[in-house]
Design an enzyme around this catalytic site. Structure first.
Site, PDB file in Angstrom:
ATOM      1  N   ARG A   1       3.746  39.850  22.636  1.00 56.31           N
ATOM      2  CA  ARG A   1       2.639  39.215  21.918  1.00 56.31           C
ATOM      3  C   ARG A   1       2.393  39.823  20.541  1.00 56.31           C
ATOM      4  O   ARG A   1       1.694  39.248  19.718  1.00 56.31           O
ATOM      5  CB  ARG A   1       1.367  39.311  22.762  1.00 56.31           C
ATOM      6  CG  ARG A   1       1.393  38.402  23.988  1.00 56.31           C
ATOM      7  CD  ARG A   1       0.222  38.674  24.911  1.00 56.31           C
ATOM      8  NE  ARG A   1       0.313  39.994  25.510  1.00 56.31           N
ATOM      9  CZ  ARG A   1      -0.541  40.465  26.416  1.00 56.31           C
ATOM     10  NH1 ARG A   1      -1.561  39.735  26.802  1.00 56.31           N
ATOM     11  NH2 ARG A   1      -0.387  41.668  26.922  1.00 56.31           N
TER      12      ARG A   1
ATOM     13  N   ASP B   1       3.134  34.432  23.517  1.00 51.30           N
ATOM     14  CA  ASP B   1       2.406  34.735  24.744  1.00 51.30           C
ATOM     15  C   ASP B   1       3.260  34.282  25.929  1.00 51.30           C
ATOM     16  O   ASP B   1       3.711  33.141  25.977  1.00 51.30           O
ATOM     17  CB  ASP B   1       1.063  33.997  24.737  1.00 51.30           C
ATOM     18  CG  ASP B   1       0.170  34.392  25.901  1.00 51.30           C
ATOM     19  OD1 ASP B   1       0.701  34.659  26.996  1.00 51.30           O
ATOM     20  OD2 ASP B   1      -1.065  34.429  25.728  1.00 51.30           O
TER      21      ASP B   1
ATOM     22  N   LYS C   1      11.131  46.459  39.793  1.00 49.69           N
ATOM     23  CA  LYS C   1      10.239  46.616  40.927  1.00 49.69           C
ATOM     24  C   LYS C   1       8.798  46.774  40.416  1.00 49.69           C
ATOM     25  O   LYS C   1       8.621  47.092  39.243  1.00 49.69           O
ATOM     26  CB  LYS C   1      10.662  47.817  41.776  1.00 49.69           C
ATOM     27  CG  LYS C   1      10.238  49.192  41.219  1.00 49.69           C
ATOM     28  CD  LYS C   1      10.541  50.262  42.227  1.00 49.69           C
ATOM     29  CE  LYS C   1      10.006  51.608  41.775  1.00 49.69           C
ATOM     30  NZ  LYS C   1       8.559  51.750  41.844  1.00 49.69           N
TER      31      LYS C   1
ATOM     32  N   HIS D   1      16.531  51.604  39.555  1.00 50.35           N
ATOM     33  CA  HIS D   1      17.274  52.543  38.704  1.00 50.35           C
ATOM     34  C   HIS D   1      17.868  53.702  39.491  1.00 50.35           C
ATOM     35  O   HIS D   1      18.801  54.358  39.025  1.00 50.35           O
ATOM     36  CB  HIS D   1      16.388  53.063  37.568  1.00 50.35           C
ATOM     37  CG  HIS D   1      15.290  53.979  38.021  1.00 50.35           C
ATOM     38  ND1 HIS D   1      14.079  53.515  38.479  1.00 50.35           N
ATOM     39  CD2 HIS D   1      15.215  55.326  38.079  1.00 50.35           C
ATOM     40  CE1 HIS D   1      13.307  54.535  38.803  1.00 50.35           C
ATOM     41  NE2 HIS D   1      13.975  55.642  38.571  1.00 50.35           N
TER      42      HIS D   1
ATOM     43  N   HIS E   1      13.119  52.481  47.097  1.00 51.86           N
ATOM     44  CA  HIS E   1      14.118  53.496  46.786  1.00 51.86           C
ATOM     45  C   HIS E   1      14.733  54.131  48.038  1.00 51.86           C
ATOM     46  O   HIS E   1      15.940  54.085  48.240  1.00 51.86           O
ATOM     47  CB  HIS E   1      13.499  54.605  45.934  1.00 51.86           C
ATOM     48  CG  HIS E   1      13.036  54.162  44.584  1.00 51.86           C
ATOM     49  ND1 HIS E   1      13.734  53.260  43.817  1.00 51.86           N
ATOM     50  CD2 HIS E   1      11.938  54.494  43.862  1.00 51.86           C
ATOM     51  CE1 HIS E   1      13.086  53.059  42.676  1.00 51.86           C
ATOM     52  NE2 HIS E   1      12.004  53.784  42.688  1.00 51.86           N
TER      53      HIS E   1
END
Length: 509
Positions: free
Chosen positions: A56, A98, A163, A193, A255
């Site tokens: 934005r 937006d 996530k 990750h 995880h």
């Protein structure tokens, strides 16, 4: 995850334009742009690669590039290469809008057409959702309505989603259903990750490329398994988010259960993404579900109070953090004992734990082997023979350690503990990494091996659902129940002691 022999170099990913929604945020600054810088430095981005950031903020392309240069200079320190940055920066573009406004997607369409021509890129688009989860569905719906996510003959469309993938089972199912209205499962890349860490990928290599490992990888030789994600930091500026999530939701479905899947899965037929993810899903579905009664004895929660960290810093308790209720019942520590109902892992407990403000910062997997018979040493000074232990360090010092017993030199039989320690940095160097490089590169190549399938997400939530339900119904009475700078609540130690085990000693403790 490219599978190359020793003499083969990874090739640049196919030309594409990476669109980052939430380009002005912290994730883009700390992880995504540095990851792209590393990929550019290694020659893994095609000449036709470009980035379009969407947010934005009102920014020119030049101002957008300036947002990241100083961060990269600070992050890379002496290794910052101005030429690598120049080549990446000239590929960075910005489209203001937006996320909830359909007009923003028409502007994005025009920007993509311009970048495709300017960089002689293919019409391949990789959309990255670096936004709050509440916006995932809406952004993907508006992408579809603008026909930006529609795959055509001349180009592919893929979406990377960060996530959390829902906050419980019902919301995860709803999110997957919404995504599948507009995207095929093959287009969706749910990123974790932790799976980008080299050692996580090396679990498969270590198990399946070594003749001495897989034959002993079962209940016949292994006594129990520990998976730990310990964090020395507190909730910092994430107090408002953490109040809604807690340690269990934040870490275990996303995880730790996936790490369990890679440790415990059966050998796949190949490293093809479908085969690997099928085996992970199979073993997660074999995990015995917890009953409400099981939760009372197999799950432990905790919340840190004020305390002294190992470096001497005195820190406030969780309830003193910004955005946190002064009487908060949110857990900052969670530990669970799981059992897997299949032949390989019969009667082998898997202990998972994670926590904030612990005495160390590390992620590791401990494979505890069974004790050998003692008869041979009965008439010697040896009082006990310690079991072998294999430790797979995921972070910060990625590597593998094997401990075993050896005779201490001298005329009598005495045993000492010996460690064989392999560290990635010592053997292969330690190039700067964020943990995202491999995952972004794989997504560009369409390799979903290290990404979560919809089924993986849902089974993870299924396994923790009973714990969430019981903990919600029975508020904790003893919070805070562990000091900052300790290793967690006393009940976590009791979780293992009941089975005759203990958490692995950490040298930094």
């Amino acid at each position: 995850m490219q599978h190359l022999d020793d003499n083969t170099q990874a090739q640049p990913a196919p030309p594409c334009i990476m669109v980052i929604f939430g380009a002005g945020g912290d994730l883009t600054r700390r992880k995504l742009i540095p990851s792209l810088y590393h990929l550019m430095r290694e020659g893994l981005l095609a000449d036709g690669f470009a980035v379009v950031g969407v947010d934005r903020l009102e920014l020119s392309d030049e101002a957008f590039r300036e947002l990241f240069e100083q961060t990269l200079r600070d992050y890379q320190a002496a290794e910052f290469d101005p030429e690598v940055w120049r080549r990446l920066a000239e590929r960075l573009h910005y489209s203001q809008g937006d996320f909830k406004d359909p007009a923003a997607y028409q502007a994005l369409r025009q920007r993509l057409q311009h970048c495709t021509q300017a960089h002689a890129s293919a019409a391949n688009y990789l959309f990255y959702m670096a936004t709050p989860p509440s916006l995932f569905s809406q952004i993907i719906r508006l992408l579809a309505e603008a026909e930006l996510s529609l795959e055509r003959e001349q180009g592919w469309r893929r979406v990377i989603i960060e996530k959390p993938f829902g906050k419980d089972l019902d919301s995860a199912i709803a999110l997957n259903r919404e995504l599948h209205q507009y995207l095929d499962e093959a287009q969706i890349f749910r990123i974790d990750h932790y799976l980008g860490k080299e050692t996580v990928q090396n679990i498969m290599a270590f198990r399946f490329a070594n003749g001495f490992t897989e034959p002993t990888w079962s209940h016949q030789f292994i006594e129990h398994v520990q998976i730990t994600v310990a964090e020395s930091v507190g909730v910092e500026h994430r107090g408002t988010y953490y109040e809604e999530a807690g340690a269990l939701r934040d870490m275990i479905p996303n995880h730790l259960l996936v790490l369990l899947g890679f440790v415990a899965m059966e050998p796949p037929n190949s490293f093809d993404a479908c085969n690997v993810r099928d085996e992970v899903n199979k073993v997660l579905r074999a995990v015995q579900p917890l009953s409400p009664e099981d939760v009372l004895t197999r799950a432990v929660r905790g919340q840190y109070g004020e305390g002294l960290m190992p470096n001497g810093e005195k820190v406030a308790g969780y309830r003193g953090s910004p955005g946190v209720d002064a009487q908060s019942r949110t857990e900052t520590y969670a530990a669970i004992r799981f059992m897997i109902d299949n032949w390989r892992w019969a009667d082998v407990p898997f202990y998972l734990r994670t926590g904030k403000r612990l005495a160390g910062q590390f992620t590791e997997i401990v494979i505890q082997y069974r004790h050998v018979p003692f008869q041979l040493f009965r008439n010697t000074p040896v009082e006990q023979v310690q079991a072998n232990q294999l430790v797979i360090r995921v972070q910060p010092d990625e590597g593998i350690q094997l401990s075993f017993s050896a005779k201490i030199p001298g005329p009598v039989m005495r045993l000492g503990r010996v460690n064989m320690d392999f560290c990635y940095a010592d053997y292969f160097g330690n190039a700067p990494t964020t943990g995202y490089e491999t995952l972004i590169y794989d997504a560009m190549n369409g390799d979903a091996t290290l990404f979560k399938h919809a089924d993986t997400v849902e089974v993870g939530w299924e396994l923790v659902a009973p714990v969430l339900d019981v903990w919600s119904a029975l508020p904790p009475r003893d919070f805070p129940n562990y000091r900052a700078g300790s290793w967690g609540p006393a009940a976590a130690g009791e979780l293992l002691r009941r089975d005759g085990f203990r958490w692995r000693h950490i040298d930094s403790a």
